[in-house]
Scaffold this motif. Structure first.
Motif, PDB file in Angstrom:
ATOM      1  N   PHE A 231       0.817  -1.022  -0.061  1.00 39.63           N
ATOM      2  CA  PHE A 231       0.002   0.112   0.096  1.00 39.63           C
ATOM      3  C   PHE A 231       0.838   1.364  -0.045  1.00 39.63           C
ATOM      4  O   PHE A 231       0.468   2.359  -0.274  1.00 39.63           O
ATOM      5  N   VAL A 232       2.153   1.046   0.081  1.00 39.25           N
ATOM      6  CA  VAL A 232       3.019   2.324   0.306  1.00 39.25           C
ATOM      7  C   VAL A 232       3.229   2.658  -1.195  1.00 39.25           C
ATOM      8  O   VAL A 232       4.245   1.911  -1.729  1.00 39.25           O
ATOM      9  N   SER A 233       2.716   3.678  -1.668  1.00 41.02           N
ATOM     10  CA  SER A 233       2.894   4.247  -2.966  1.00 41.02           C
ATOM     11  C   SER A 233       2.675   5.544  -3.437  1.00 41.02           C
ATOM     12  O   SER A 233       2.142   6.334  -2.197  1.00 41.02           O
ATOM     13  N   GLU A 234       3.047   6.278  -4.292  1.00 39.00           N
ATOM     14  CA  GLU A 234       2.714   7.667  -4.494  1.00 39.00           C
ATOM     15  C   GLU A 234       1.180   7.867  -4.685  1.00 39.00           C
ATOM     16  O   GLU A 234       0.753   8.892  -4.221  1.00 39.00           O
ATOM     17  N   LYS A 235       0.612   7.084  -5.119  1.00 40.13           N
ATOM     18  CA  LYS A 235      -0.871   7.255  -5.258  1.00 40.13           C
ATOM     19  C   LYS A 235      -1.563   7.271  -3.882  1.00 40.13           C
ATOM     20  O   LYS A 235      -2.605   8.003  -3.565  1.00 40.13           O
ATOM     21  N   ASN A 236      -0.957   6.526  -2.749  1.00 34.78           N
ATOM     22  CA  ASN A 236      -1.762   6.757  -1.588  1.00 34.78           C
ATOM     23  C   ASN A 236      -0.954   7.589  -0.829  1.00 34.78           C
ATOM     24  O   ASN A 236      -1.167   7.617   0.653  1.00 34.78           O
ATOM     25  N   SER A 237      -0.229   8.682  -1.189  1.00 34.31           N
ATOM     26  CA  SER A 237       0.042   9.817  -0.580  1.00 34.31           C
ATOM     27  C   SER A 237       1.538   9.744   0.290  1.00 34.31           C
ATOM     28  O   SER A 237       1.777  10.455   1.154  1.00 34.31           O
ATOM     29  N   TYR A 238       2.335   8.597  -0.261  1.00 31.93           N
ATOM     30  CA  TYR A 238       3.345   8.481   0.681  1.00 31.93           C
ATOM     31  C   TYR A 238       4.748   9.014  -0.264  1.00 31.93           C
ATOM     32  O   TYR A 238       5.794   8.912   0.189  1.00 31.93           O
ATOM     33  N   GLY A 239       4.448   9.750  -1.429  1.00 33.59           N
ATOM     34  CA  GLY A 239       5.223  10.370  -2.037  1.00 33.59           C
ATOM     35  C   GLY A 239       6.529   9.406  -2.508  1.00 33.59           C
ATOM     36  O   GLY A 239       5.897   8.456  -3.270  1.00 33.59           O
ATOM     37  N   ASN A 240       7.877   9.560  -2.639  1.00 33.10           N
ATOM     38  CA  ASN A 240       8.682   8.657  -2.958  1.00 33.10           C
ATOM     39  C   ASN A 240       9.267   7.716  -1.911  1.00 33.10           C
ATOM     40  O   ASN A 240      10.312   6.985  -1.968  1.00 33.10           O
ATOM     41  N   LEU A 241       8.522   7.867  -0.522  1.00 33.65           N
ATOM     42  CA  LEU A 241       8.808   6.792   0.554  1.00 33.65           C
ATOM     43  C   LEU A 241       8.676   5.240   0.014  1.00 33.65           C
ATOM     44  O   LEU A 241       7.882   4.908  -0.826  1.00 33.65           O
ATOM     45  N   LYS A 242       9.809   4.506   0.494  1.00 42.49           N
ATOM     46  CA  LYS A 242       9.499   3.214   0.263  1.00 42.49           C
ATOM     47  C   LYS A 242       9.159   2.068   1.529  1.00 42.49           C
ATOM     48  O   LYS A 242       9.541   3.002   2.635  1.00 42.49           O
ATOM     49  N   PRO A 243       8.944   0.990   1.671  1.00 37.38           N
ATOM     50  CA  PRO A 243       8.749   0.293   2.845  1.00 37.38           C
ATOM     51  C   PRO A 243       9.667   0.245   4.005  1.00 37.38           C
ATOM     52  O   PRO A 243       9.440   0.484   5.241  1.00 37.38           O
ATOM     53  N   GLU A 244      10.980   0.627   3.547  1.00 34.90           N
ATOM     54  CA  GLU A 244      12.089   0.569   4.392  1.00 34.90           C
ATOM     55  C   GLU A 244      12.437   1.875   5.090  1.00 34.90           C
ATOM     56  O   GLU A 244      13.170   2.188   6.067  1.00 34.90           O
ATOM     57  N   ASP A 245      11.491   3.108   4.577  1.00 35.47           N
ATOM     58  CA  ASP A 245      11.933   4.198   5.016  1.00 35.47           C
ATOM     59  C   ASP A 245      10.887   4.365   6.253  1.00 35.47           C
ATOM     60  O   ASP A 245       9.640   3.810   6.728  1.00 35.47           O
ATOM     61  N   TYR A 246      11.334   5.609   7.093  1.00 35.82           N
ATOM     62  CA  TYR A 246      10.269   5.957   8.469  1.00 35.82           C
ATOM     63  C   TYR A 246       9.124   6.599   7.992  1.00 35.82           C
ATOM     64  O   TYR A 246       9.324   7.371   6.970  1.00 35.82           O
ATOM     65  N   LYS A 247       7.960   6.295   8.588  1.00 42.05           N
ATOM     66  CA  LYS A 247       6.706   6.847   7.890  1.00 42.05           C
ATOM     67  C   LYS A 247       5.888   7.439   8.975  1.00 42.05           C
ATOM     68  O   LYS A 247       4.829   7.988   8.685  1.00 42.05           O
ATOM     69  N   SER A 248       6.131   7.403  10.091  1.00 42.94           N
ATOM     70  CA  SER A 248       5.281   7.654  11.341  1.00 42.94           C
ATOM     71  C   SER A 248       5.033   9.420  11.462  1.00 42.94           C
ATOM     72  O   SER A 248       4.050   9.714  12.206  1.00 42.94           O
ATOM     73  N   HIS A 249       5.934   9.929  10.697  1.00 42.01           N
ATOM     74  CA  HIS A 249       5.709  11.495  10.478  1.00 42.01           C
ATOM     75  C   HIS A 249       4.558  11.941   9.817  1.00 42.01           C
ATOM     76  O   HIS A 249       3.992  12.948   9.993  1.00 42.01           O
ATOM     77  N   LEU A 250       4.111  10.886   8.765  1.00 37.96           N
ATOM     78  CA  LEU A 250       3.102  10.988   7.975  1.00 37.96           C
ATOM     79  C   LEU A 250       1.652  11.193   8.754  1.00 37.96           C
ATOM     80  O   LEU A 250       1.286   9.899   9.106  1.00 37.96           O
ATOM     81  N   VAL A 251       0.965  12.105   8.822  1.00 41.32           N
ATOM     82  CA  VAL A 251      -0.357  12.147   9.641  1.00 41.32           C
ATOM     83  C   VAL A 251      -1.169  11.388   8.674  1.00 41.32           C
ATOM     84  O   VAL A 251      -1.712  11.793   7.875  1.00 41.32           O
TER      85      VAL A 251
END
Length: 267
Positions: A231-251
């Motif tokens: 589900f981690v994709s640009e379409k779902n508003s994760y930008g260029n982040l990947k599964p291995e990146d920190y994501k908890s700052h994304l509200v």
């Protein structure tokens, strides 16, 4: 004859409704597309986006949620209607108590077999004593279910070995996807459940803290365990982040993998 149940568990990072939180539409879409028999969703909030989620799922699933309290996470359990789950009792705990985890239990019967289906998240805010009390509560509660088929899943905020010790449950009843590491890092994609940051050092690292506890006379084995980050994709508003990146700052965006498995049942 009932010989297996498909289950998923997912921490969707509701964060108590922080930052004008809204449930992303892709959460409901992903649950529906997974087509599991049991979906356990933790760090859930009945905020904005609830109408889309319930509208998407209610034709296929019976939905149960723990009580709403402003600023506090909830737990959601969805049971596939076509399976014919017969709900006997629903249990929850005071969500405000820091000594209790986020908790919801749905007791059901299915083809003459009884199941206690539990969604849980160990809260990390609070003192060490309060956090330990959450594990003590869960340990004591699970002991009251010795004669039941227990399926307990969610975010325990510890790895498998310490979880086994804290709950006084042998590791054979705790199920986590297999993984391997090289030079201190995971060498296989989708084998970690979260990327977390140490609040004191700001060091970021991968962790396996989402598990399934399965035990009871009717449970044979748990197989096909998998963490999924698809589900981690640009379409779902994760930008260029990947599964291995920190994501908890994304509200408002899920920051844990989807844990899925097949629970094989005895005849």
């Amino acid at each position: 004859m009932l010989n297996k149940l498909e289950i998923m568990a997912w921490n969707i990072h509701g964060a108590g409704g922080y930052g004008n939180y809204a449930i992303p539409n892709f959460v409901a879409d992903k649950i529906l597309n997974k087509n599991v028999d049991i979906a356990i969703i933790v760090e859930f909030i009945t905020g904005k986006g609830w109408d889309y989620l319930i509208g998407t799922l209610e034709k296929s699933y019976d939905i149960f949620i723990s009580p709403y309290t402003s600023g506090i996470n909830q737990v959601m359990i969805a049971l596939k209607k076509e399976k014919g789950f017969e709900v006997k009792r629903i249990l929850t705990e005071n969500p405000i108590e820091k000594e209790k985890p986020e908790f919801l239990q749905v007791e059901t019967e299915l083809e003459g077999k009884s199941f206690a289906i539990i969604g849980v998240r160990i809260k990390t805010q609070g003192t060490n004593k309060q956090i330990d009390s959450q594990f003590e509560f869960l340990k004591d509660h699970l002991k009251t279910l010795e004669n039941s088929n227990v399926l307990c899943a969610g975010d325990f905020n510890v790895w498998k070995t310490p979880l086994s010790e804290k709950l006084d449950i042998t590791s054979e009843y705790i199920f986590t996807p297999e993984y391997s590491m090289v030079d201190g890092d995971f060498n296989t994609l989708d084998t970690w459940s979260a990327v977390i940051k140490n609040s004191k050092t700001n060091v970021v690292g991968k962790a396996l803290i989402d598990h399934i506890i399965a035990k009871g006379v009717g449970i044979k084995e748990v197989i096909d365990l998998k963490y999924s980050w698809d589900f981690v994709s640009e379409k779902n508003s994760y930008g260029n982040l990947k599964p291995e990146d920190y994501k908890s700052h994304l509200v408002g965006l899920p920051d844990h993998a989807i844990l899925s498995a097949t629970v094989e049942l005895k005849d």
